[in-house]
Design a protein around this motif. Structure first.
Motif, PDB file in Angstrom:
ATOM      1  N   LYS A  16       0.816  -1.222   0.000  1.00 57.33           N
ATOM      2  CA  LYS A  16       0.000   0.000   0.000  1.00 57.33           C
ATOM      3  C   LYS A  16       0.848   1.270   0.000  1.00 57.33           C
ATOM      4  O   LYS A  16       0.639   2.176  -0.799  1.00 57.33           O
ATOM      5  N   GLY A  35      -1.081   4.288   9.066  1.00 57.51           N
ATOM      6  CA  GLY A  35      -0.448   3.284   9.925  1.00 57.51           C
ATOM      7  C   GLY A  35       0.668   3.903  10.754  1.00 57.51           C
ATOM      8  O   GLY A  35       0.889   3.521  11.913  1.00 57.51           O
ATOM      9  N   TYR A  38      -0.626   5.259  14.087  1.00 50.99           N
ATOM     10  CA  TYR A  38      -0.813   4.226  15.123  1.00 50.99           C
ATOM     11  C   TYR A  38       0.546   3.713  15.606  1.00 50.99           C
ATOM     12  O   TYR A  38       0.735   3.413  16.787  1.00 50.99           O
ATOM     13  N   ARG A  90       9.251   1.634  12.592  1.00 49.29           N
ATOM     14  CA  ARG A  90       9.258   0.442  11.726  1.00 49.29           C
ATOM     15  C   ARG A  90       9.913  -0.744  12.415  1.00 49.29           C
ATOM     16  O   ARG A  90       9.974  -1.830  11.858  1.00 49.29           O
ATOM     17  N   ASP A 127      -3.387   5.764   2.960  1.00 45.61           N
ATOM     18  CA  ASP A 127      -3.416   4.306   3.056  1.00 45.61           C
ATOM     19  C   ASP A 127      -3.614   3.851   4.486  1.00 45.61           C
ATOM     20  O   ASP A 127      -3.250   4.553   5.430  1.00 45.61           O
ATOM     21  N   ASP A 183      -6.336  -7.252  13.191  1.00 47.81           N
ATOM     22  CA  ASP A 183      -6.927  -6.090  12.511  1.00 47.81           C
ATOM     23  C   ASP A 183      -8.304  -6.411  11.922  1.00 47.81           C
ATOM     24  O   ASP A 183      -9.167  -5.543  11.847  1.00 47.81           O
ATOM     25  N   ARG A 186     -11.081  -7.063  15.158  1.00 52.72           N
ATOM     26  CA  ARG A 186     -11.380  -6.090  16.221  1.00 52.72           C
ATOM     27  C   ARG A 186     -12.778  -5.495  15.994  1.00 52.72           C
ATOM     28  O   ARG A 186     -13.281  -5.507  14.856  1.00 52.72           O
TER      29      ARG A 186
HETATM   30  O1  C5P Z   1       0.081   0.142   7.528  1.00 50.95           O
HETATM   31  P1  C5P Z   1       0.917  -0.355   8.687  1.00 50.95           P
HETATM   32  O2  C5P Z   1       1.320  -1.788   8.561  1.00 50.95           O
HETATM   33  O3  C5P Z   1       2.056   0.537   9.021  1.00 50.95           O
HETATM   34  O4  C5P Z   1      -0.088  -0.276   9.930  1.00 50.95           O
HETATM   35  C1  C5P Z   1       0.304  -0.670  11.211  1.00 50.95           C
HETATM   36  C2  C5P Z   1      -0.914  -1.074  12.014  1.00 50.95           C
HETATM   37  O5  C5P Z   1      -1.699   0.077  12.318  1.00 50.95           O
HETATM   38  C3  C5P Z   1      -1.884  -2.057  11.372  1.00 50.95           C
HETATM   39  O6  C5P Z   1      -1.489  -3.403  11.538  1.00 50.95           O
HETATM   40  C4  C5P Z   1      -3.171  -1.758  12.122  1.00 50.95           C
HETATM   41  O7  C5P Z   1      -3.205  -2.409  13.369  1.00 50.95           O
HETATM   42  C5  C5P Z   1      -3.074  -0.262  12.379  1.00 50.95           C
HETATM   43  N1  C5P Z   1      -3.815   0.536  11.412  1.00 50.95           N
HETATM   44  C6  C5P Z   1      -5.173   0.659  11.593  1.00 50.95           C
HETATM   45  N2  C5P Z   1      -5.887   1.498  10.804  1.00 50.95           N
HETATM   46  C7  C5P Z   1      -5.302   2.182   9.820  1.00 50.95           C
HETATM   47  C8  C5P Z   1      -3.917   2.059   9.594  1.00 50.95           C
HETATM   48  C9  C5P Z   1      -3.199   1.193  10.397  1.00 50.95           C
HETATM   49  O8  C5P Z   1      -5.732   0.029  12.486  1.00 50.95           O
HETATM   50  N3  C5P Z   1      -6.027   3.032   9.092  1.00 50.95           N
END
Ligand code: C5P
Length: 222
Positions: A16, A35, A38, A90, A127, A183, A186
């Protein structure tokens, strides 16, 4: 120019962010990696040794810090107050814990409001997991990217290797599967394909192929 909003969702490591960055560059619009928001909160929660399951304590942290996304030539940098945490968010400890932080409804409420604000006055490619379904339900273009777990683990392995982040292919595969499970199951805005999203399986496609396909879909709105 009218504002355009492009939502790109999908499971972990589906490509993404790589694709979203390219699209943002080509269209000259803002890239928002939700992401990373978070992840930044997770990083700070771990730094302060707070129980990740304790939503109230996590909210206290979120309310006292400023998470900022800044555009740069490579895409986006992430700041907590004035501290650049782009690389730190990361690392495997953050990745392993982020889905626990992201399941808290109050956390999501605040993050989603900030994301919606960013899209209000700017053209964006955003994203995440819930962008098309929840954050930007009226997005002009909604894409849901998928790829096999094996392919996603391989891509993440290569990405980590290039960044000098320690990784093991089998562990990555397990971590990706676990994060997808958390994810998707939840209660608060789970990972789900929006009804009107276009699903693209990127398993055997190159980054350029995926970018071009999405740009084609965006054409009527540019
Ligand atoms: O996209 P990335 O892998 O960096 O996202 C990390 C975590 O953040 C995801 O595994 C998910 O738990 C959370 N996330 C989410 N909603 C989003 C983006 C990310 O819950 N819009």
């Amino acid at each position: 120019m009218e504002l355009i909003s492009i939502a790109i969702d999908g499971p972990a490591a589906a490509g993404k962010s790589t694709v979203a960055k390219q699209i943002a560059k080509k269209l000259g619009i803002i890239y928002v990696d939700t992401g990373a928001m978070y992840r930044a909160l997770t990083y700070q929660t771990l730094q302060e040794n707070i129980d990740l399951e304790d939503e109230k304590a996590v909210m206290e942290i979120l309310n006292k810090i400023d998470i900022r996304l800044a555009q740069d030539k490579e895409g986006q940098r992430v700041f907590i107050n004035e501290k650049d945490v782009t690389e730190a968010v990361r690392y495997p400890d953050v990745t392993a814990s982020v889905s626990v932080i992201a399941k808290h409804p109050l956390v999501r409420k605040k993050m989603v409001a900030a994301q919606q604000e960013l899209a209000q006055d700017n053209s964006v490619v955003m994203d995440g997991r819930d962008i098309g379904s929840h954050v930007l339900p009226d997005a002009d273009v909604k894409i849901f990217l998928i790829a096999s777990v094996t392919e996603r683990a391989k891509r993440r392995f290569e990405e980590n290797r290039q960044k000098g982040i320690p990784a093991d292919l089998h562990t990555l595969e397990k971590e990706i599967e676990k994060r997808d499970e958390l994810d998707s199951t939840r209660e608060a805005s789970p990972l789900v394909k929006a009804e009107d999203a276009v699903e693209l399986d990127t398993t055997s496609l190159s980054i350029d192929d995926v970018t071009n396909k999405i740009l084609e879909i965006c054409q009527p709105f540019i």
